[in-house]
Design a protein around this motif. Structure first.
Motif, PDB file in Angstrom:
ATOM      1  N   VAL A 253     -18.540  -2.470 -14.911  1.00 37.10           N
ATOM      2  CA  VAL A 253     -17.535  -1.709 -15.503  1.00 37.10           C
ATOM      3  C   VAL A 253     -16.565  -0.840 -14.658  1.00 37.10           C
ATOM      4  O   VAL A 253     -17.230  -0.369 -13.689  1.00 37.10           O
ATOM      5  CB  VAL A 253     -18.138  -0.718 -16.549  1.00 37.10           C
ATOM      6  CG1 VAL A 253     -17.111   0.034 -17.263  1.00 37.10           C
ATOM      7  CG2 VAL A 253     -19.028  -1.391 -17.510  1.00 37.10           C
ATOM      8  N   PRO A 254     -15.304  -1.050 -14.883  1.00 38.92           N
ATOM      9  CA  PRO A 254     -14.233  -0.305 -14.159  1.00 38.92           C
ATOM     10  C   PRO A 254     -14.591   1.263 -14.356  1.00 38.92           C
ATOM     11  O   PRO A 254     -15.238   1.679 -15.238  1.00 38.92           O
ATOM     12  CB  PRO A 254     -12.746  -0.399 -14.633  1.00 38.92           C
ATOM     13  CG  PRO A 254     -13.153  -1.842 -15.276  1.00 38.92           C
ATOM     14  CD  PRO A 254     -14.524  -1.813 -15.837  1.00 38.92           C
ATOM     15  N   PRO A 255     -14.408   2.004 -13.270  1.00 38.02           N
ATOM     16  CA  PRO A 255     -14.703   3.542 -13.464  1.00 38.02           C
ATOM     17  C   PRO A 255     -13.875   4.233 -14.310  1.00 38.02           C
ATOM     18  O   PRO A 255     -12.952   3.755 -14.818  1.00 38.02           O
ATOM     19  CB  PRO A 255     -14.082   3.948 -11.932  1.00 38.02           C
ATOM     20  CG  PRO A 255     -13.241   2.866 -11.372  1.00 38.02           C
ATOM     21  CD  PRO A 255     -13.568   1.724 -12.119  1.00 38.02           C
ATOM     22  N   VAL A 265     -13.707   2.351  -5.488  1.00 37.49           N
ATOM     23  CA  VAL A 265     -13.859   0.917  -4.374  1.00 37.49           C
ATOM     24  C   VAL A 265     -15.435   0.955  -4.127  1.00 37.49           C
ATOM     25  O   VAL A 265     -15.832  -0.354  -4.325  1.00 37.49           O
ATOM     26  CB  VAL A 265     -13.235   1.330  -3.101  1.00 37.49           C
ATOM     27  CG1 VAL A 265     -13.447   0.196  -2.003  1.00 37.49           C
ATOM     28  CG2 VAL A 265     -11.936   1.442  -3.328  1.00 37.49           C
ATOM     29  N   ARG A 266     -16.198   1.807  -3.765  1.00 35.34           N
ATOM     30  CA  ARG A 266     -17.525   1.488  -3.727  1.00 35.34           C
ATOM     31  C   ARG A 266     -18.374   1.066  -4.884  1.00 35.34           C
ATOM     32  O   ARG A 266     -19.082   0.445  -4.789  1.00 35.34           O
ATOM     33  CB  ARG A 266     -18.339   2.986  -3.157  1.00 35.34           C
ATOM     34  CG  ARG A 266     -18.086   3.481  -1.847  1.00 35.34           C
ATOM     35  CD  ARG A 266     -18.674   4.550  -1.306  1.00 35.34           C
ATOM     36  NE  ARG A 266     -18.235   5.741  -1.886  1.00 35.34           N
ATOM     37  CZ  ARG A 266     -17.041   6.513  -1.243  1.00 35.34           C
ATOM     38  NH1 ARG A 266     -16.753   6.107   0.029  1.00 35.34           N
ATOM     39  NH2 ARG A 266     -16.735   7.379  -1.673  1.00 35.34           N
ATOM     40  N   GLY A 270     -20.375  -2.255  -4.333  1.00 35.15           N
ATOM     41  CA  GLY A 270     -21.684  -2.331  -4.753  1.00 35.15           C
ATOM     42  C   GLY A 270     -22.397  -2.453  -3.349  1.00 35.15           C
ATOM     43  O   GLY A 270     -21.985  -1.910  -2.193  1.00 35.15           O
ATOM     44  N   SER A 271     -23.401  -3.102  -3.185  1.00 34.13           N
ATOM     45  CA  SER A 271     -24.125  -3.448  -1.852  1.00 34.13           C
ATOM     46  C   SER A 271     -23.609  -4.923  -1.371  1.00 34.13           C
ATOM     47  O   SER A 271     -24.074  -5.248  -0.387  1.00 34.13           O
ATOM     48  CB  SER A 271     -25.514  -3.649  -2.110  1.00 34.13           C
ATOM     49  OG  SER A 271     -25.909  -4.568  -3.118  1.00 34.13           O
ATOM     50  N   ALA A 272     -22.638  -5.644  -1.924  1.00 33.30           N
ATOM     51  CA  ALA A 272     -22.200  -6.778  -1.360  1.00 33.30           C
ATOM     52  C   ALA A 272     -21.164  -6.707  -0.354  1.00 33.30           C
ATOM     53  O   ALA A 272     -20.885  -7.699   0.368  1.00 33.30           O
ATOM     54  CB  ALA A 272     -21.456  -7.541  -2.575  1.00 33.30           C
ATOM     55  N   ALA A 273     -20.656  -5.545   0.047  1.00 31.38           N
ATOM     56  CA  ALA A 273     -20.002  -5.465   1.298  1.00 31.38           C
ATOM     57  C   ALA A 273     -20.029  -3.927   2.020  1.00 31.38           C
ATOM     58  O   ALA A 273     -20.413  -3.162   1.352  1.00 31.38           O
ATOM     59  CB  ALA A 273     -18.467  -5.736   0.739  1.00 31.38           C
ATOM     60  N   ARG A 274     -19.608  -4.057   3.068  1.00 31.47           N
ATOM     61  CA  ARG A 274     -19.192  -2.905   3.902  1.00 31.47           C
ATOM     62  C   ARG A 274     -18.247  -2.121   3.409  1.00 31.47           C
ATOM     63  O   ARG A 274     -16.998  -2.732   3.437  1.00 31.47           O
ATOM     64  CB  ARG A 274     -19.501  -2.864   5.075  1.00 31.47           C
ATOM     65  CG  ARG A 274     -19.551  -1.719   6.148  1.00 31.47           C
ATOM     66  CD  ARG A 274     -19.668  -2.044   7.443  1.00 31.47           C
ATOM     67  NE  ARG A 274     -19.013  -2.947   8.284  1.00 31.47           N
ATOM     68  CZ  ARG A 274     -17.757  -2.541   8.670  1.00 31.47           C
ATOM     69  NH1 ARG A 274     -17.375  -1.267   8.665  1.00 31.47           N
ATOM     70  NH2 ARG A 274     -16.776  -3.566   9.522  1.00 31.47           N
ATOM     71  N   VAL A 275     -17.924  -1.047   2.919  1.00 36.15           N
ATOM     72  CA  VAL A 275     -16.946  -0.074   2.685  1.00 36.15           C
ATOM     73  C   VAL A 275     -16.355   1.092   3.402  1.00 36.15           C
ATOM     74  O   VAL A 275     -17.109   1.534   4.206  1.00 36.15           O
ATOM     75  CB  VAL A 275     -17.097   0.522   1.311  1.00 36.15           C
ATOM     76  CG1 VAL A 275     -15.876   1.245   0.925  1.00 36.15           C
ATOM     77  CG2 VAL A 275     -17.392  -0.619   0.277  1.00 36.15           C
ATOM     78  N   ALA A 276     -15.111   0.528   3.958  1.00 37.09           N
ATOM     79  CA  ALA A 276     -14.359   1.652   4.751  1.00 37.09           C
ATOM     80  C   ALA A 276     -13.181   2.207   4.142  1.00 37.09           C
ATOM     81  O   ALA A 276     -12.281   1.581   3.930  1.00 37.09           O
ATOM     82  CB  ALA A 276     -13.923   1.128   5.898  1.00 37.09           C
ATOM     83  N   VAL A 317     -14.557  -4.237   2.898  1.00 41.51           N
ATOM     84  CA  VAL A 317     -13.651  -3.715   2.001  1.00 41.51           C
ATOM     85  C   VAL A 317     -13.048  -2.517   2.561  1.00 41.51           C
ATOM     86  O   VAL A 317     -13.702  -1.736   2.755  1.00 41.51           O
ATOM     87  CB  VAL A 317     -14.307  -3.291   0.401  1.00 41.51           C
ATOM     88  CG1 VAL A 317     -13.164  -2.816  -0.439  1.00 41.51           C
ATOM     89  CG2 VAL A 317     -14.879  -4.553   0.108  1.00 41.51           C
ATOM     90  N   SER A 318     -11.655  -2.494   2.961  1.00 39.72           N
ATOM     91  CA  SER A 318     -11.250  -1.414   3.367  1.00 39.72           C
ATOM     92  C   SER A 318     -10.000  -0.877   2.717  1.00 39.72           C
ATOM     93  O   SER A 318      -9.343  -1.678   2.009  1.00 39.72           O
ATOM     94  CB  SER A 318     -10.901  -1.569   5.011  1.00 39.72           C
ATOM     95  OG  SER A 318      -9.957  -2.746   4.875  1.00 39.72           O
TER      96      SER A 318
END
Length: 394
Positions: A253-255, A265-266, A270-276, A317-318
């Motif tokens: 669900v979108p925030p 973004v986080r 989720g846990s599928a990518a590293r977020v910067a 994801v940046s």
């Protein structure tokens, strides 16, 4: 409207209290004789300006809520410098009442708005300078030193108010999420009971018509047409069921409206990518249409990465700012040996259309370092109104 009136009333009360504190400082200046001469004398005039600058910085926290940490740090530094100079050079002591009131307001703001780890550093620092100012500037035995006791009590009250407001904000967000969840579940039930029921009826009737057509050889190619209608109805039913599942599942669900960019973004990654996320953008409030678009772009890009780059070992994801544009990139290192210029399907088209509605753009293709990169760009306005560049009416 009522909320805006309350906010203006609180600002008026705050300004009145700060003005009274400045008047009290003036009384202290007239009451306490000047300190030593020599090189310390000019410092009196220089430090006197902080008595006005610090309350102004406290008021500016309302105008720049994302910079409460910076404003609080500047206030703590200015107050500490005034205290150190008063102890070392003994000029006329800079009266601390306005500083104490302003630092207390920033303490409350830090307790309410800052991340816990940042608030745990800034709030004690502000408390230390609030208590040290009267205690060290006037010295033991002076009646003004008793202001340190009042400053300690005032700091504790401000911190308590900030933490109470923080808890109230959390409860409000939780209540909004519960209401939103109930609305989604109600919509899911209505979608299942109405749309799915009617689509199922269409599929059953077409199946019956096709069976009759296949049993009669003289109807020609009608059976193929019925088969196509059946398949289309089945696909529509499957899509409706997937939508019901999404409405019942809060993970995709979108925030909420009013969410900050970093959280949006986080939540999507989720846990599928590293977020910067760039530090200056992490706590940037975003409108609901931007939060939804960011969520859809990230989730669709991650879905494409799982589908088309199963060998990828890293997905990043940046988010950053480039020349007045917000840039959201999703990159993976699973670039195939013979990549196409852009992947097909409706995912990329859907993301591009969403961004174009907001005045932005989307690119997808091979990038530096043998990485496949999906880059979304949105125009940014000024620092105070970053999303004023969005098309009107959205």
């Amino acid at each position: 409207m009522r909320r805006a009136g309350v906010r203006r009333g609180m600002l008026g009360t705050e300004l009145a209290v700060l003005a009274a504190a400045i008047v009290a400082d003036v009384v202290l200046v007239l009451k306490v004789p000047g300190g030593g001469g020599g090189w310390a004398a000019p410092l009196t005039g220089v430090l006197a300006s902080t008595g006005t600058a610090i309350p102004v910085l406290a008021v500016l926290r309302r105008r720049f809520p994302r910079h409460v940490g910076v404003l609080g740090s500047v206030v703590a530094a200015l107050s500490a410098i005034s205290t150190v100079v008063a102890v070392a050079a003994r000029p006329q002591p800079q009266p601390p009442i306005a500083e104490i009131v302003a630092a207390g307001l920033l303490t409350a703001a830090a307790g309410r708005k800052l991340e816990p780890k940042h608030a745990a550093v800034l709030a004690p620092a502000l408390g230390a300078v609030m208590i040290a100012a009267p205690l060290l500037r006037y010295g033991a035995g002076e009646p003004e030193t008793l202001l340190a006791v009042a400053a300690a009590a005032y700091w504790g009250a401000c911190l308590g108010v900030g933490l109470i407001l923080r808890a109230a904000d959390g409860r409000q967000r939780a209540a909004l999420e519960r209401v939103r969840s109930q609305e989604r579940l109600q919509l899911a039930r209505e979608l299942h009971d109405l749309v799915s029921h009617h689509v199922s009826g269409i599929v059953v009737r077409v199946q019956a018509a096709r069976a009759i057509a296949e049993a009669n050889a003289d109807v020609g190619g009608h059976a193929a047409v019925y088969r196509e209608i059946e398949e289309a109805g089945g696909a529509a039913l499957a899509a409706a069921r997937r939508l019901v599942g999404m409405l019942r599942d809060t993970r995709d669900v979108p925030p909420l409206s009013g969410a900050v960019l970093g959280d949006a973004v986080r939540a999507a990654a989720g846990s599928a990518a590293r977020v910067a996320v760039a530090e200056e953008l992490d706590q940037l409030p975003v409108p609901s249409q931007v939060a939804t678009t960011v969520h859809r772009v990230v989730t669709e890009a991650l879905t494409n990465a799982r589908r088309h780059a199963p060998a990828a070992t890293e997905v990043v994801v940046s988010v950053r700012v480039e020349t007045d544009e917000l840039v959201l990139e999703v990159a993976n290192d699973g670039l195939p040996a013979n990549p196409r210029s852009a992947p097909g399907g409706f995912g990329i088209i859907g993301m591009a259309e969403r961004l174009e509605m907001l005045g932005g753009s989307l690119t997808a293709g091979p990038g530096p370092g043998a990485r496949w990169t999906v880059a979304a760009r949105l125009p940014l306005g000024g620092e105070d109104t970053p999303f004023d560049a969005l098309p009107r009416g959205l």
